[in-house]
Design a protein around this motif. Sequence first.
Motif, PDB file in Angstrom:
ATOM      1  N   GLY A  92      46.460  32.249  41.839  1.00 17.54           N
ATOM      2  CA  GLY A  92      47.555  31.326  41.581  1.00 17.54           C
ATOM      3  C   GLY A  92      48.235  31.690  40.275  1.00 17.54           C
ATOM      4  O   GLY A  92      47.972  32.752  39.697  1.00 17.54           O
ATOM      5  N   PRO A  93      49.108  30.830  39.760  1.00 16.40           N
ATOM      6  CA  PRO A  93      49.804  31.141  38.503  1.00 16.40           C
ATOM      7  C   PRO A  93      48.855  31.438  37.356  1.00 16.40           C
ATOM      8  O   PRO A  93      49.138  32.298  36.519  1.00 16.40           O
ATOM      9  CB  PRO A  93      50.622  29.870  38.241  1.00 16.40           C
ATOM     10  N   VAL A  94      47.726  30.729  37.310  1.00 14.69           N
ATOM     11  CA  VAL A  94      46.770  30.953  36.220  1.00 14.69           C
ATOM     12  C   VAL A  94      46.108  32.314  36.359  1.00 14.69           C
ATOM     13  O   VAL A  94      46.089  33.108  35.417  1.00 14.69           O
ATOM     14  CB  VAL A  94      45.717  29.827  36.198  1.00 14.69           C
ATOM     15  N   GLY A  95      45.562  32.595  37.531  1.00 15.57           N
ATOM     16  CA  GLY A  95      44.910  33.880  37.741  1.00 15.57           C
ATOM     17  C   GLY A  95      45.849  35.050  37.547  1.00 15.57           C
ATOM     18  O   GLY A  95      45.478  36.071  36.961  1.00 15.57           O
ATOM     19  N   GLU A  96      47.083  34.924  38.048  1.00 13.46           N
ATOM     20  CA  GLU A  96      48.073  35.990  37.869  1.00 13.46           C
ATOM     21  C   GLU A  96      48.332  36.255  36.395  1.00 13.46           C
ATOM     22  O   GLU A  96      48.430  37.409  35.955  1.00 13.46           O
ATOM     23  CB  GLU A  96      49.378  35.603  38.563  1.00 13.46           C
ATOM     24  N   ASN A  97      48.457  35.181  35.608  1.00 12.73           N
ATOM     25  CA  ASN A  97      48.757  35.344  34.189  1.00 12.73           C
ATOM     26  C   ASN A  97      47.587  35.904  33.406  1.00 12.73           C
ATOM     27  O   ASN A  97      47.773  36.683  32.471  1.00 12.73           O
ATOM     28  CB  ASN A  97      49.214  34.011  33.600  1.00 12.73           C
ATOM     29  N   THR A 137      41.867  47.057  32.792  1.00 15.40           N
ATOM     30  CA  THR A 137      42.134  47.016  34.230  1.00 15.40           C
ATOM     31  C   THR A 137      41.712  45.643  34.759  1.00 15.40           C
ATOM     32  O   THR A 137      40.803  45.004  34.222  1.00 15.40           O
ATOM     33  CB  THR A 137      41.367  48.110  34.979  1.00 15.40           C
ATOM     34  N   ALA A 138      42.384  45.195  35.817  1.00 16.55           N
ATOM     35  CA  ALA A 138      42.094  43.868  36.341  1.00 16.55           C
ATOM     36  C   ALA A 138      42.270  43.835  37.849  1.00 16.55           C
ATOM     37  O   ALA A 138      43.123  44.530  38.413  1.00 16.55           O
ATOM     38  CB  ALA A 138      43.006  42.823  35.693  1.00 16.55           C
ATOM     39  N   GLU A 185      51.432  44.398  42.470  1.00 17.50           N
ATOM     40  CA  GLU A 185      51.436  45.861  42.523  1.00 17.50           C
ATOM     41  C   GLU A 185      52.244  46.447  41.373  1.00 17.50           C
ATOM     42  O   GLU A 185      51.823  47.416  40.735  1.00 17.50           O
ATOM     43  CB  GLU A 185      52.004  46.323  43.866  1.00 17.50           C
ATOM     44  N   SER A 186      53.404  45.835  41.093  1.00 20.44           N
ATOM     45  CA  SER A 186      54.258  46.354  40.017  1.00 20.44           C
ATOM     46  C   SER A 186      53.610  46.176  38.648  1.00 20.44           C
ATOM     47  O   SER A 186      53.877  46.940  37.720  1.00 20.44           O
ATOM     48  CB  SER A 186      55.618  45.650  40.037  1.00 20.44           C
ATOM     49  N   ALA A 187      52.748  45.155  38.531  1.00 20.49           N
ATOM     50  CA  ALA A 187      52.083  44.895  37.252  1.00 20.49           C
ATOM     51  C   ALA A 187      50.794  45.693  37.093  1.00 20.49           C
ATOM     52  O   ALA A 187      50.137  45.612  36.051  1.00 20.49           O
ATOM     53  CB  ALA A 187      51.779  43.400  37.136  1.00 20.49           C
ATOM     54  N   GLY A 188      50.410  46.441  38.127  1.00 17.57           N
ATOM     55  CA  GLY A 188      49.194  47.249  38.042  1.00 17.57           C
ATOM     56  C   GLY A 188      47.923  46.444  38.223  1.00 17.57           C
ATOM     57  O   GLY A 188      46.862  46.806  37.694  1.00 17.57           O
ATOM     58  N   ILE A 189      48.008  45.357  38.978  1.00 17.40           N
ATOM     59  CA  ILE A 189      46.862  44.486  39.212  1.00 17.40           C
ATOM     60  C   ILE A 189      46.379  44.679  40.647  1.00 17.40           C
ATOM     61  O   ILE A 189      47.170  44.595  41.594  1.00 17.40           O
ATOM     62  CB  ILE A 189      47.236  43.007  38.984  1.00 17.40           C
TER      63      ILE A 189
END
Length: 473
Positions: A14-19, A30-31, A104-108
């Motif tokens: 969600g927004p928290v995990g993404e951030n 890496t994440a 994908e664009s953020a490398g996650i």
Amino acid sequence: MTDLTYDVIVLGAGPVGENVADRVVQGGLTAAVVERELVGGECSYWACMPTKALLRSAAALRAARRLPGAREAVTGDLDAAAVLARRDAFASHWTDDGQVAWLESAGIALHRGQGRIAGDRVVEVTGADGVTTVLTARHAVVIATGTGALLPDIAGLREAAPWTSREAAAATGVPARLAVIGGGVVATEMATAYASLGSAVTVLARDGVLPQAEPFAGELVTAALRESGVTVRVGAEAASVDRADDGTVRLALTDGDRIEVDEVLVTIGRTPNTRDIGLDTVGLEPGAWLAVDDTLRVLDGGGWLYAAGDVNRRALLTHQGKYQARAVGDVIVARAAGAVVEDGRWGRHVATADERAVPQVVFTDPEVASVGLTAAAAEAAGLRTRVVDHDLAAVAGSALHAEGYRGHARMVVDEDRRVIVGFTVAGPDVAELLHAATVAIVGEVPLDRLWHAVPAFPTVSEVWLRLLEAYGR
């Protein structure tokens, strides 16, 4: 079975995990995130975005009808189908392609499936196909699984298939009759939304309307709901619920009264999504809230386990969860580099605003915007306070904003430090006033300095000057 290793593993996208993941990647680690539903989480599909989309069209229509000259141009009523279609767009039609592309664009890395902690820094992810992937974290595992709707133990309620906030946010139609159990934020927002869409709404507010807010806020919202046709029954409580074969929902109240509706929405609270994530493998209780320190590290979690967002119960709001995400991401990066992070010393690397500086907007009619402590909470905290009130309708900008404007503002002042510790304002379109109050409280701006923050005339923000005048030099 596949084994993969990352610096940080986040349960919940969600927004928290993404951030959290974005923050640690920007810090050079890496994440990977693990998600069992849609990337983007509750806020994107079943809460913040779709619910505010449901509310916004009616708010705009009300605003036009409150202005002579504009009201004459209004020739029709709200188009419910168009409102629902706009809601669908804001929920991305319940697909997460855009969010996945962002990861994908953020490398996650993304791993879909049910994630469960299986040991020290180890997470097992079981996909829909039954295949299990083992993920190992070099530095940290972060739990950001959020919360789900809490259903009370009312006889027959679960069997009646009630709406929760999810069904209310994603409904494909408007029920002719809707009962809402609860009187808090979700209850009042959804009562406002569905009444505007044409439902006959009954609110059963056992503990009152917006009971955690300043009393005047609940009073103004209650009055507005009733004026819009909503039946608000303060003190009412459901004893049993059942759904008939024709779909009708029948509620028996504790006072002996009975109500028949087409849907019943339950909004009495939230419960943590921690029941099936493997907490027992690290000595923690499944299904429990996760207690954390100010660096968001789970107490008794081995030093490598963190929890951010609703799941730690500090402040169940998306923006506060994202604030925590930024803090915990920075903490993990710092600790991975060998830094010693101490609470109170690392500035933005700790989450301290969750105690006394939480901003929140209730998007009812009128809107309620608040930050910090209520007068009652400040007194309970042992502060020596002074409460200053002002009629928001008496501000020149309010009269210009809408004919018949009704509203109220309150600031709570810590007399020993002469700083504001609480601010609440209720009125049409007051949400944008809130951040000024948040800055004043977080920055502990002395009242003597606030006199030099001159509000523009004629705006509703002039209420700040009126509050300071009422307080005196």
